[in-house]
Design a protein around this motif. Structure first.
Motif, short mmCIF file in Angstrom:
data_model
loop_
_atom_site.label_atom_id
_atom_site.label_comp_id
_atom_site.label_asym_id
_atom_site.label_seq_id
_atom_site.Cartn_x
_atom_site.Cartn_y
_atom_site.Cartn_z
N GLN A 111 -115.23 -17.68 31.86
CA GLN A 111 -115.52 -16.43 31.16
C GLN A 111 -115.91 -15.30 32.11
O GLN A 111 -115.93 -14.14 31.73
CB GLN A 111 -116.63 -16.66 30.14
N SER A 112 -116.20 -15.67 33.35
CA SER A 112 -116.55 -14.70 34.39
C SER A 112 -116.21 -15.32 35.73
O SER A 112 -116.33 -16.55 35.90
CB SER A 112 -118.04 -14.35 34.33
N TYR A 150 -110.63 -9.80 29.94
CA TYR A 150 -111.78 -10.38 29.25
C TYR A 150 -112.82 -10.99 30.19
O TYR A 150 -113.94 -11.26 29.75
CB TYR A 150 -111.30 -11.45 28.27
N ARG A 176 -115.86 -11.27 32.30
CA ARG A 176 -116.99 -10.35 32.13
C ARG A 176 -117.25 -9.46 33.34
O ARG A 176 -117.72 -8.33 33.18
CB ARG A 176 -118.24 -11.14 31.76
N MET A 215 -113.20 -7.14 33.46
CA MET A 215 -113.02 -6.27 32.29
C MET A 215 -112.03 -5.15 32.56
O MET A 215 -112.32 -3.97 32.37
CB MET A 215 -114.38 -5.71 31.83
#
Length: 344
Positions: A159-160, A182, A184, A187
């Motif tokens: 997610q990151s 997406y 983090r 972005m």
């Protein structure tokens, strides 16, 4: 030992892994891996997977595309088990004149199609030799070859980019396709999601045929008894169910443009093997191939190929490898930074 982590197990990520020095320790991390059951969560398995020069490419992009073409041209000869095949392509342009076709002097067998070889209303077309492949065969084949050289594959939902800090790499390559929109700490809102819908049919059609114009239409004969029919580009549309009206329109366009090969527009006249809906990554402003230090990690970004993952592949990969070298040589104070140049 130099350690590299690549985020993304699609064609871009694996092409990059194939071009890194053999003495590097390389790990490819992704949620979806080659050989998995079908999933629309990633784009590479659903691509038409042919080579065609992309309109509007700058000199840098042209060099990457031609480098990729040369690499897969060799694979077609040396590794038929990969599914890569050499094939004739008919490339029709409704709006682009010959003098704007940047690849006209670079592809084998290039010549202008006669009026008799064009469908009604088509002003201009070309023929040349290109390549086609079947992603369902090629991606697992590529993974197996990489694993034999020591590349590791790790399933992980990221997610990151910070999630990857614990892997202990020296360099991180972000080849996550749509992911940078997406992630983090990335972005990138320039990344766009583009819906494509195609139909895989049983057919002995033995060419690649594409018409670039108001109605983007193509028939991609894969040389294995199947042909991909398309197409459409729908921006900011993530619906993965089949649009029946669009499906019928694809059959209509294919019949009108190629009546000898596909003599009916009736969907029942086709032997449909499957309907395909995929979401392709694209990026406003074009490719992002650059390096930065992000949250303490030395990152090389490699995304934004506008549905051209297979078109850029090895050419993009070699430029990314040059950026990794820049990072490495600069940090080791052994060499001056290299200029990223892709040899044709």
């Amino acid at each position: 030992m130099v350690k590299v982590t690549i985020l993304g197990a699609g064609i871009t990520g694996m092409a990059i892994a194939s071009q890194l020095p053999r003495d590097y320790e390389v790990t490819i991390v992704a949620r979806n891996l080659p050989g998995d059951p079908d999933s629309t969560e990633w784009a590479s398995p659903w691509a038409g997977a042919v080579f065609m020069g992309m309109d509007g490419s700058n000199l840098r992009e042209q060099r990457m595309q031609l480098d990729a073409f040369a690499s897969r041209w060799k694979i077609a000869l040396n590794n038929p088990e990969s599914s890569v095949r050499r094939v004739e392509m008919h490339d029709l342009m409704d709006f682009t004149p010959l003098e704007k076709v940047w690849y006209r002097d670079h592809l084998p067998g290039f010549h202008i199609l006669s009026k008799d070889e064009l469908p009604a209303g088509a002003p201009f077309g070309m023929a040349y030799q290109t390549i086609v492949l079947n992603p369902g065969v090629f991606l697992p084949w590529m993974r197996a070859r990489l694993e034999k050289t020591g590349v590791k594959f790790l399933r992980m939902t990221v997610q990151s980019l910070s999630n990857l800090c614990g892997l202990g790499h020296d360099y991180l390559i972000n080849a996550a396709g749509i992911g940078p929109r997406y992630l983090r700490n990335v972005m990138d809102q320039k990344v766009q999601e583009v819906r494509g819908q195609t139909i895989l049919v049983k057919s002995d059609f033995d060419k690649i045929w594409i018409r670039r114009g108001k109605d983007y239409t193509y028939a991609l004969g894969r040389q294995d008894g199947t042909t991909v029919l398309g197409g459409i580009k729908q921006f900011d549309n993530k619906v993965t169910s089949v649009d029946g009206e669009l499906r019928n329109d694809i059959f209509r366009r294919i019949h009108e443009n190629l009546p000898e090969a596909f003599p009916s527009a009736d969907p029942l006249a086709f032997t449909v093997l499957r309907d395909i809906v995929g979401i392709r990554p694209q990026r406003e402003g074009g490719l992002r191939i650059e390096k930065e230090i992000l949250d303490g990690q030395k990152v090389v970004h490699a995304y934004g190929v506008a549905g051209g993952g297979y078109i850029f592949s090895w050419g993009l990969a070699r430029e990314v490898c040059h950026l990794v070298e820049q990072f490495h040589f600069t940090s080791s104070n052994t060499f001056e930074p290299l200029v990223a140049v892709v040899k044709l």
